[in-house]
Scaffold this motif. Structure first.
Motif, mmCIF file in Angstrom:
data_model
loop_
_atom_site.group_PDB
_atom_site.id
_atom_site.type_symbol
_atom_site.label_atom_id
_atom_site.label_comp_id
_atom_site.label_asym_id
_atom_site.label_seq_id
_atom_site.Cartn_x
_atom_site.Cartn_y
_atom_site.Cartn_z
ATOM 1 N N MET A 28 2.739 -1.222 14.221
ATOM 2 C CA MET A 28 2.090 -0.033 12.978
ATOM 3 C C MET A 28 2.301 -0.529 11.591
ATOM 4 N N LEU A 29 1.446 -0.281 10.843
ATOM 5 C CA LEU A 29 1.560 -0.376 9.369
ATOM 6 C C LEU A 29 1.385 0.755 8.537
ATOM 7 N N ALA A 30 2.240 1.119 7.535
ATOM 8 C CA ALA A 30 2.166 2.560 7.280
ATOM 9 C C ALA A 30 0.900 2.462 5.978
ATOM 10 N N ARG A 31 0.428 3.673 6.031
ATOM 11 C CA ARG A 31 -0.770 3.755 4.774
ATOM 12 C C ARG A 31 -0.579 5.178 4.180
ATOM 13 N N GLN B 1 8.419 9.949 10.593
ATOM 14 C CA GLN B 1 7.284 10.963 10.570
ATOM 15 C C GLN B 1 6.203 10.007 10.969
ATOM 16 N N LEU B 2 6.228 8.789 10.802
ATOM 17 C CA LEU B 2 5.171 7.566 10.994
ATOM 18 C C LEU B 2 5.325 7.365 12.439
ATOM 19 N N ILE B 3 6.895 7.120 12.627
ATOM 20 C CA ILE B 3 6.823 6.504 14.138
ATOM 21 C C ILE B 3 6.670 7.715 15.186
ATOM 22 N N VAL C 197 7.458 -1.597 14.897
ATOM 23 C CA VAL C 197 7.215 -0.738 13.938
ATOM 24 C C VAL C 197 8.318 -1.459 12.898
ATOM 25 N N ASN C 198 8.010 -1.298 11.426
ATOM 26 C CA ASN C 198 8.900 -2.009 10.471
ATOM 27 C C ASN C 198 9.726 -0.916 10.044
ATOM 28 N N ILE C 199 11.011 -1.287 9.915
ATOM 29 C CA ILE C 199 12.218 -0.846 9.482
ATOM 30 C C ILE C 199 13.007 -1.487 8.017
ATOM 31 N N SER C 200 12.955 -0.366 7.082
ATOM 32 C CA SER C 200 13.586 -0.627 5.981
ATOM 33 C C SER C 200 15.144 -0.853 5.885
ATOM 34 N N ILE D 246 11.550 -3.157 17.259
ATOM 35 C CA ILE D 246 11.525 -2.716 15.904
ATOM 36 C C ILE D 246 11.850 -4.131 14.943
ATOM 37 N N GLU D 247 10.790 -4.160 13.677
ATOM 38 C CA GLU D 247 10.944 -5.365 13.021
ATOM 39 C C GLU D 247 11.915 -5.254 11.886
ATOM 40 N N ILE D 248 12.777 -6.304 11.508
ATOM 41 C CA ILE D 248 13.533 -6.130 10.497
ATOM 42 C C ILE D 248 13.629 -7.476 9.612
ATOM 43 N N ASP E 295 11.396 -10.235 11.049
ATOM 44 C CA ASP E 295 10.092 -10.499 10.117
ATOM 45 C C ASP E 295 10.067 -11.262 9.015
ATOM 46 N N ASP E 296 8.863 -11.975 8.663
ATOM 47 C CA ASP E 296 8.796 -12.605 7.577
ATOM 48 C C ASP E 296 9.852 -13.576 7.375
ATOM 49 N N PHE E 297 9.904 -14.345 8.709
ATOM 50 C CA PHE E 297 11.082 -15.325 8.629
ATOM 51 C C PHE E 297 10.833 -16.599 7.821
ATOM 52 N N ALA F 110 3.277 -15.975 14.992
ATOM 53 C CA ALA F 110 2.900 -16.629 13.749
ATOM 54 C C ALA F 110 1.997 -15.489 13.127
ATOM 55 N N GLU F 111 2.380 -14.990 11.983
ATOM 56 C CA GLU F 111 1.578 -13.711 11.416
ATOM 57 C C GLU F 111 0.789 -14.462 10.268
ATOM 58 N N GLY F 112 -0.527 -13.782 10.000
ATOM 59 C CA GLY F 112 -1.376 -14.146 9.078
ATOM 60 C C GLY F 112 -2.388 -15.097 9.200
ATOM 61 N N ILE F 113 -2.795 -15.412 10.567
ATOM 62 C CA ILE F 113 -3.682 -16.182 10.692
ATOM 63 C C ILE F 113 -5.164 -15.813 10.440
ATOM 64 N N GLU F 114 -5.685 -16.768 9.576
ATOM 65 C CA GLU F 114 -7.124 -16.338 9.276
ATOM 66 C C GLU F 114 -8.163 -17.084 9.438
ATOM 67 N N ASP F 115 -8.028 -18.332 9.933
ATOM 68 C CA ASP F 115 -9.050 -19.239 10.419
ATOM 69 C C ASP F 115 -8.723 -20.147 11.435
ATOM 70 N N GLN G 257 -0.912 -12.987 14.913
ATOM 71 C CA GLN G 257 -1.377 -11.723 14.342
ATOM 72 C C GLN G 257 -2.396 -12.134 12.958
ATOM 73 N N GLY G 258 -3.366 -11.531 12.678
ATOM 74 C CA GLY G 258 -3.895 -11.955 11.398
ATOM 75 C C GLY G 258 -5.554 -11.234 11.459
ATOM 76 N N TYR G 259 -5.955 -11.683 10.134
ATOM 77 C CA TYR G 259 -7.448 -11.189 10.044
ATOM 78 C C TYR G 259 -8.371 -11.958 11.038
ATOM 79 N N ILE G 260 -7.892 -12.975 11.621
ATOM 80 C CA ILE G 260 -8.798 -13.696 12.458
ATOM 81 C C ILE G 260 -9.268 -12.618 13.550
ATOM 82 N N ARG H 6 -8.651 -6.846 10.954
ATOM 83 C CA ARG H 6 -7.869 -5.987 10.027
ATOM 84 C C ARG H 6 -7.091 -4.750 10.786
ATOM 85 N N PRO H 7 -6.109 -4.503 9.973
ATOM 86 C CA PRO H 7 -5.400 -3.351 10.684
ATOM 87 C C PRO H 7 -6.427 -2.144 10.799
ATOM 88 N N GLU H 8 -6.321 -1.132 11.870
ATOM 89 C CA GLU H 8 -6.982 -0.404 12.136
ATOM 90 C C GLU H 8 -6.612 0.965 12.045
HETATM 91 P P1 C2E Z 1 4.791 -7.255 7.593
HETATM 92 O O1 C2E Z 1 5.442 -6.267 8.325
HETATM 93 O O2 C2E Z 1 5.167 -8.556 7.490
HETATM 94 O O3 C2E Z 1 3.229 -6.714 7.792
HETATM 95 C C1 C2E Z 1 2.007 -7.890 7.372
HETATM 96 C C2 C2E Z 1 1.386 -7.579 6.385
HETATM 97 O O4 C2E Z 1 0.375 -8.580 6.159
HETATM 98 C C3 C2E Z 1 0.680 -6.292 6.405
HETATM 99 O O5 C2E Z 1 0.407 -5.865 5.154
HETATM 100 C C4 C2E Z 1 -0.918 -6.780 6.950
HETATM 101 O O6 C2E Z 1 -1.771 -5.956 6.749
HETATM 102 C C5 C2E Z 1 -0.996 -8.151 6.433
HETATM 103 N N1 C2E Z 1 -1.647 -9.120 7.376
HETATM 104 C C6 C2E Z 1 -1.971 -9.290 8.428
HETATM 105 N N2 C2E Z 1 -2.693 -10.254 8.800
HETATM 106 C C7 C2E Z 1 -3.165 -10.879 7.568
HETATM 107 C C8 C2E Z 1 -3.896 -11.838 7.370
HETATM 108 O O7 C2E Z 1 -4.387 -12.558 8.293
HETATM 109 N N3 C2E Z 1 -3.881 -12.108 5.977
HETATM 110 C C9 C2E Z 1 -3.224 -11.755 4.952
HETATM 111 N N4 C2E Z 1 -3.505 -12.094 3.553
HETATM 112 N N5 C2E Z 1 -2.565 -10.684 5.326
HETATM 113 C C10 C2E Z 1 -2.376 -10.178 6.502
HETATM 114 P P2 C2E Z 1 0.663 -4.498 4.865
HETATM 115 O O8 C2E Z 1 -0.087 -3.338 5.963
HETATM 116 O O9 C2E Z 1 0.283 -4.238 3.334
HETATM 117 O O10 C2E Z 1 2.172 -4.294 4.877
HETATM 118 C C11 C2E Z 1 2.973 -5.014 3.829
HETATM 119 C C12 C2E Z 1 4.420 -4.672 4.357
HETATM 120 O O11 C2E Z 1 4.847 -3.491 4.344
HETATM 121 C C13 C2E Z 1 4.672 -5.075 5.645
HETATM 122 O O12 C2E Z 1 4.941 -6.358 6.144
HETATM 123 C C14 C2E Z 1 6.094 -4.404 5.935
HETATM 124 O O13 C2E Z 1 7.085 -5.233 5.418
HETATM 125 C C15 C2E Z 1 6.170 -3.162 5.250
HETATM 126 N N6 C2E Z 1 5.560 -1.995 5.835
HETATM 127 C C16 C2E Z 1 4.581 -1.650 6.417
HETATM 128 N N7 C2E Z 1 4.619 -0.630 7.116
HETATM 129 C C17 C2E Z 1 6.040 -0.107 6.954
HETATM 130 C C18 C2E Z 1 6.676 1.146 7.435
HETATM 131 O O14 C2E Z 1 6.389 1.879 8.134
HETATM 132 N N8 C2E Z 1 8.083 0.937 7.096
HETATM 133 C C19 C2E Z 1 8.655 0.022 6.160
HETATM 134 N N9 C2E Z 1 10.121 0.265 5.973
HETATM 135 N N10 C2E Z 1 8.019 -0.889 5.981
HETATM 136 C C20 C2E Z 1 6.697 -1.178 6.207
#
Ligand code: C2E
Ligand code: MG
Ligand code: MG
Ligand code: MG
Length: 288
Positions: free
Chosen positions: A60-63, A93-95, A113-116, A145-147, A176-178, A232-237, A253-256, A259-261
């Motif tokens: 889940m990614l917050a918007r 609220q989002l969770i 879910v991502n946690i601050s 939970i991703e930290i 996350d983001d190791f 592995a996150e951010g796989i594009e090609d 995970q990644g755009y390949i 995109r997030p939906e």
């Molecule tokens: P993250 O958890 O590392 O999430 C991955 C981010 O990379 C997401 O951006 C995603 O859309 C993007 N991404 C995924 N695949 C690709 C790809 O192939 N190429 C590229 N260039 N980007 C890709 P997003 O959605 O903008 O989220 C950014 C960061 O915001 C997240 O990084 C996470 O740390 C944080 N975040 C998102 N939702 C929440 C939330 O509910 N709570 C908290 N505390 N943080 C959040």
């Protein structure tokens, strides 16, 4: 317009700062209203078993769907919400929305879910998460939970006990983001993460045969050594995906994969795969 701009000329004194302060105030007011009006919405990114290509769950990614600013990135509003002290409220609220969405999915699919880092300062954090799972009748085993590494800066002992109590409930914890932070190998060994997610900055460099490849190799071996599976996150090609396939059993995970939906798009996707179950356990109203 020109007239208005003319009138505003008394902002000649550090106009940049003045504008930033105004923008900041508008953001804060907008976030407060957004919380009251339910403007924060979950988007979902697919998590894939790289070997088989099959879907294992969603992150889940917050918007923020702001009437004033449009669709706002979490990179903009999460830091502001943290400063305002509303991040636990926003997050929960989002969770809650995500749990309602996810319980209509194939029960084999997980929800991450991502946690601050701030949320981990609350000694009742694990209890709060459990309470949400119980309220929405969602199995903890499907919840992840991703930290980020920045959580490990401050009180490692506290984070460790938090991880242990979350795991005791069956909840999984990913780092996350190791590779972007400062966690030491000693710390990593003492913290029982269920999974390590390699930051996309390293993954995206793999295709070019650069240092990214070596770092990803090293992290994969590290994960093997510690018994922690890797995402592995951010796989594009295709080139990157092909290299990752050679490294072993990873998730990706990644755009390949897309995109997030929105939840509507996810439901369409799962419907096509025959992986939607609309028998939500507590008989909540059906969605249109
Ligand atoms: P993250 O958890 O590392 O999430 C991955 C981010 O990379 C997401 O951006 C995603 O859309 C993007 N991404 C995924 N695949 C690709 C790809 O192939 N190429 C590229 N260039 N980007 C890709 P997003 O959605 O903008 O989220 C950014 C960061 O915001 C997240 O990084 C996470 O740390 C944080 N975040 C998102 N939702 C929440 C939330 O509910 N709570 C908290 N505390 N943080 C959040
Ligand atoms: Mg994440
Ligand atoms: Mg990440
Ligand atoms: Mg990130």
């Amino acid at each position: 317009h020109a007239k208005k701009r003319g009138k505003n000329r008394y902002y000649w004194f550090e106009p940049q700062m003045e504008n930033e302060r105004r923008f900041r105030n508008a953001l804060e007011a907008g976030i407060r209203a957004g919380l009251a009006n339910g403007e924060f919405v979950p988007y979902y990114e697919q998590q894939i078993d790289i070997e088989t290509g099959s879907l294992t769950g969603f992150e889940m990614l917050a918007r923020w769907n702001s009437p004033r600013f449009g669709l706002v990135s979490p990179e903009v509003f999460i830091p502001v919400a943290e400063d305002m002290g509303v991040i636990p409220l926003l997050s929960e609220q989002l969770i809650e929305r995500a749990l309602e969405d996810a319980k209509r999915w194939d029960p084999a699919l997980t929800l991450s879910v991502n946690i601050s880092p701030l949320q981990l300062n609350d000694p009742w954090f694990a209890q709060r998460m459990l309470k949400l799972l119980v309220k929405h009748n969602f199995p903890p085993q499907r919840f992840e939970i991703e930290i980020t590494e920045s959580c490990l800066h401050e009180n490692v002992a506290l984070v460790r006990s938090m991880i242990l109590s979350l795991r005791n409930q069956g909840i999984k914890i990913s780092l996350d983001d190791f590779g972007t932070g400062y966690s030491s190998l000693a710390q990593l060994r003492s913290l029982p993460f269920d999974r390590i997610k390699i930051d996309r900055s390293f993954v995206s460099e793999m295709g070019q045969d650069g240092d990214g490849s070596k770092i990803v190799d090293a992290i994969v071996s590290l994960g093997e050594g510690l018994g922690m599976p890797i995402t592995a996150e951010g796989i594009e090609d295709d080139a990157v995906l092909a290299r990752l396939r050679e490294l072993g059993q990873l998730k990706g995970q990644g755009y390949i994969y897309g995109r997030p939906e929105t939840i509507e798009q996810v439901r369409e996707r799962l419907g096509a795969l025959g992986r939607l179950t609309d028998n939500a356990p507590d008989g909540a109203e059906t969605m249109s």
